[in-house]
Write a protein that holds these residues in place. Structure first.
Motif, PDB file in Angstrom:
ATOM      1  N   ASN A  15     -21.416 -22.083  51.768  1.00 56.10           N
ATOM      2  CA  ASN A  15     -21.141 -23.243  52.592  1.00 56.10           C
ATOM      3  C   ASN A  15     -21.954 -23.130  53.876  1.00 56.10           C
ATOM      4  OD1 ASN A  15     -20.172 -25.390  54.008  1.00 56.10           O
ATOM      5  ND2 ASN A  15     -18.023 -24.952  53.595  1.00 56.10           N
ATOM      6  N   VAL A  16     -22.913 -24.034  54.018  1.00 52.88           N
ATOM      7  CA  VAL A  16     -23.770 -24.015  55.207  1.00 52.88           C
ATOM      8  C   VAL A  16     -23.485 -25.201  56.109  1.00 52.88           C
ATOM      9  CG1 VAL A  16     -25.614 -22.682  54.137  1.00 52.88           C
ATOM     10  CG2 VAL A  16     -25.634 -25.166  53.936  1.00 52.88           C
ATOM     11  N   GLY A  17     -22.315 -25.788  55.975  1.00 50.19           N
ATOM     12  CA  GLY A  17     -21.947 -26.919  56.826  1.00 50.19           C
ATOM     13  C   GLY A  17     -22.097 -28.230  56.100  1.00 50.19           C
ATOM     14  N   GLY A  18     -21.431 -29.238  56.616  1.00 48.38           N
ATOM     15  CA  GLY A  18     -21.476 -30.553  56.000  1.00 48.38           C
ATOM     16  C   GLY A  18     -20.398 -30.696  54.958  1.00 48.38           C
ATOM     17  N   ALA A  19     -20.080 -31.935  54.630  1.00 52.42           N
ATOM     18  CA  ALA A  19     -19.066 -32.204  53.622  1.00 52.42           C
ATOM     19  C   ALA A  19     -19.689 -32.090  52.248  1.00 52.42           C
ATOM     20  CB  ALA A  19     -18.498 -33.604  53.839  1.00 52.42           C
ATOM     21  N   LEU A  20     -19.178 -31.190  51.443  1.00 52.91           N
ATOM     22  CA  LEU A  20     -19.720 -30.972  50.109  1.00 52.91           C
ATOM     23  C   LEU A  20     -18.808 -31.589  49.066  1.00 52.91           C
ATOM     24  CD1 LEU A  20     -20.774 -27.246  50.397  1.00 52.91           C
ATOM     25  CD2 LEU A  20     -22.152 -29.271  50.780  1.00 52.91           C
ATOM     26  N   ASP A  21     -19.388 -32.159  48.031  1.00 51.63           N
ATOM     27  CA  ASP A  21     -18.631 -32.688  46.921  1.00 51.63           C
ATOM     28  C   ASP A  21     -18.215 -31.508  46.049  1.00 51.63           C
ATOM     29  OD1 ASP A  21     -18.035 -33.694  44.304  1.00 51.63           O
ATOM     30  OD2 ASP A  21     -18.987 -35.568  44.884  1.00 51.63           O
ATOM     31  N   PRO A  22     -16.933 -31.322  45.766  1.00 50.79           N
ATOM     32  CA  PRO A  22     -16.504 -30.156  44.998  1.00 50.79           C
ATOM     33  C   PRO A  22     -17.042 -30.128  43.570  1.00 50.79           C
ATOM     34  CG  PRO A  22     -14.674 -31.669  45.331  1.00 50.79           C
ATOM     35  CD  PRO A  22     -15.822 -32.164  46.166  1.00 50.79           C
ATOM     36  N   LEU A  23     -17.490 -31.263  43.023  1.00 48.47           N
ATOM     37  CA  LEU A  23     -18.044 -31.275  41.677  1.00 48.47           C
ATOM     38  C   LEU A  23     -19.520 -30.922  41.645  1.00 48.47           C
ATOM     39  CD1 LEU A  23     -16.329 -34.410  40.110  1.00 48.47           C
ATOM     40  CD2 LEU A  23     -15.796 -32.006  39.735  1.00 48.47           C
ATOM     41  N   ASP A 101     -29.605 -27.697  29.433  1.00 47.20           N
ATOM     42  CA  ASP A 101     -28.545 -28.623  29.046  1.00 47.20           C
ATOM     43  C   ASP A 101     -27.471 -28.789  30.113  1.00 47.20           C
ATOM     44  OD1 ASP A 101     -26.988 -26.332  28.816  1.00 47.20           O
ATOM     45  OD2 ASP A 101     -26.723 -26.508  26.648  1.00 47.20           O
ATOM     46  N   GLY A 102     -27.736 -28.303  31.310  1.00 48.67           N
ATOM     47  CA  GLY A 102     -26.850 -28.511  32.443  1.00 48.67           C
ATOM     48  C   GLY A 102     -27.582 -28.156  33.722  1.00 48.67           C
ATOM     49  N   ALA A 103     -27.364 -28.946  34.768  1.00 50.40           N
ATOM     50  CA  ALA A 103     -27.987 -28.665  36.064  1.00 50.40           C
ATOM     51  C   ALA A 103     -27.231 -29.410  37.143  1.00 50.40           C
ATOM     52  CB  ALA A 103     -29.455 -29.091  36.065  1.00 50.40           C
ATOM     53  N   GLN A 104     -27.377 -28.921  38.362  1.00 50.86           N
ATOM     54  CA  GLN A 104     -26.794 -29.619  39.502  1.00 50.86           C
ATOM     55  C   GLN A 104     -27.587 -29.310  40.755  1.00 50.86           C
ATOM     56  OE1 GLN A 104     -22.872 -27.852  39.345  1.00 50.86           O
ATOM     57  NE2 GLN A 104     -23.201 -26.852  41.304  1.00 50.86           N
ATOM     58  N   TYR A 105     -27.527 -30.259  41.676  1.00 49.37           N
ATOM     59  CA  TYR A 105     -28.141 -30.088  42.985  1.00 49.37           C
ATOM     60  C   TYR A 105     -27.297 -30.848  43.982  1.00 49.37           C
ATOM     61  CZ  TYR A 105     -31.147 -30.473  47.011  1.00 49.37           C
ATOM     62  OH  TYR A 105     -31.627 -30.413  48.288  1.00 49.37           O
ATOM     63  N   GLY A 106     -27.066 -30.249  45.122  1.00 49.16           N
ATOM     64  CA  GLY A 106     -26.325 -30.927  46.173  1.00 49.16           C
ATOM     65  C   GLY A 106     -26.889 -30.581  47.535  1.00 49.16           C
ATOM     66  N   ASN A 107     -26.871 -31.569  48.425  1.00 49.51           N
ATOM     67  CA  ASN A 107     -27.190 -31.332  49.828  1.00 49.51           C
ATOM     68  C   ASN A 107     -26.173 -32.096  50.662  1.00 49.51           C
ATOM     69  OD1 ASN A 107     -28.099 -34.036  50.150  1.00 49.51           O
ATOM     70  ND2 ASN A 107     -30.176 -33.462  49.590  1.00 49.51           N
ATOM     71  N   GLU A 108     -26.379 -32.156  51.956  1.00 50.36           N
ATOM     72  CA  GLU A 108     -25.380 -32.796  52.813  1.00 50.36           C
ATOM     73  C   GLU A 108     -25.323 -34.312  52.639  1.00 50.36           C
ATOM     74  OE1 GLU A 108     -29.244 -32.303  54.721  1.00 50.36           O
ATOM     75  OE2 GLU A 108     -27.845 -30.807  53.970  1.00 50.36           O
ATOM     76  N   GLU A 109     -26.296 -34.906  51.957  1.00 52.50           N
ATOM     77  CA  GLU A 109     -26.319 -36.358  51.807  1.00 52.50           C
ATOM     78  C   GLU A 109     -25.991 -36.861  50.411  1.00 52.50           C
ATOM     79  OE1 GLU A 109     -30.090 -37.636  53.382  1.00 52.50           O
ATOM     80  OE2 GLU A 109     -29.227 -37.726  55.382  1.00 52.50           O
ATOM     81  N   CYS A 110     -26.257 -36.063  49.392  1.00 51.34           N
ATOM     82  CA  CYS A 110     -25.948 -36.504  48.035  1.00 51.34           C
ATOM     83  C   CYS A 110     -25.865 -35.305  47.103  1.00 51.34           C
ATOM     84  CB  CYS A 110     -26.984 -37.502  47.514  1.00 51.34           C
ATOM     85  SG  CYS A 110     -28.608 -36.794  47.141  1.00 51.34           S
ATOM     86  N   CYS A 111     -25.320 -35.566  45.932  1.00 49.76           N
ATOM     87  CA  CYS A 111     -25.295 -34.513  44.916  1.00 49.76           C
ATOM     88  C   CYS A 111     -25.366 -35.157  43.544  1.00 49.76           C
ATOM     89  CB  CYS A 111     -24.054 -33.642  45.046  1.00 49.76           C
ATOM     90  SG  CYS A 111     -22.528 -34.480  44.625  1.00 49.76           S
ATOM     91  N   ALA A 112     -25.862 -34.395  42.577  1.00 50.17           N
ATOM     92  CA  ALA A 112     -25.974 -34.861  41.203  1.00 50.17           C
ATOM     93  C   ALA A 112     -25.716 -33.676  40.275  1.00 50.17           C
ATOM     94  CB  ALA A 112     -27.371 -35.436  40.952  1.00 50.17           C
TER      95      ALA A 112
END
Length: 120
Positions: A15-23, A101-112
């Motif tokens: 956790n480096v700050g910002g609101a993170l989406d738990p998914l 067959d699976g991946a994710q990326y998140g930053n302080e502005e969006c996540c996928a």
């Protein structure tokens, strides 16, 4: 720092700050499944679906039995757009997790995130 198993993805959360989406996991981090798709262009098909905001949904791959689960979210604060942020996120996943067959990326502005296991 904590390492957790989310479905088939092993995630190290920092956790480096910002609101993170738990998914979607940690901010400014990408994660890949260790296994590849067995359908050649399945990843490209799913990444195209991730360029719009989706609140955890099922995604079918054309006429095959392949079902994946996808999720995106946005919290744009710096004048950008959700679409631009999600396009960058999917580009990062494509470059760093080719064919996985699976991946994710998140930053302080969006996540996928996408994967074959139902994490929704």
């Amino acid at each position: 720092m904590a390492t957790v198993l989310i479905s088939s993805l092993i995630v190290t959360m920092i956790n480096v700050g910002g609101a993170l989406d738990p998914l979607c996991g940690a901010s400014n981090e990408w994660f890949c499944s260790p296994t590849d798709f067995n359908i050649p262009d399945a990843q490209d098909h799913l990444l195209r679906k991730l360029t719009v905001t989706i609140n955890c949904d099922e995604a079918r791959y054309r006429n095959s039995p392949l079902v994946a689960y996808v999720h995106t979210s946005c919290a744009i604060a710096n004048g950008g757009t959700c679409g631009d942020c999600l396009r960058r996120a999917t580009q990062i996943m494509s470059e760093n997790c080719p064919g996985k067959d699976g991946a994710q990326y998140g930053n302080e502005e969006c996540c996928a995130r996408y994967e074959l296991n139902n994490f929704c």
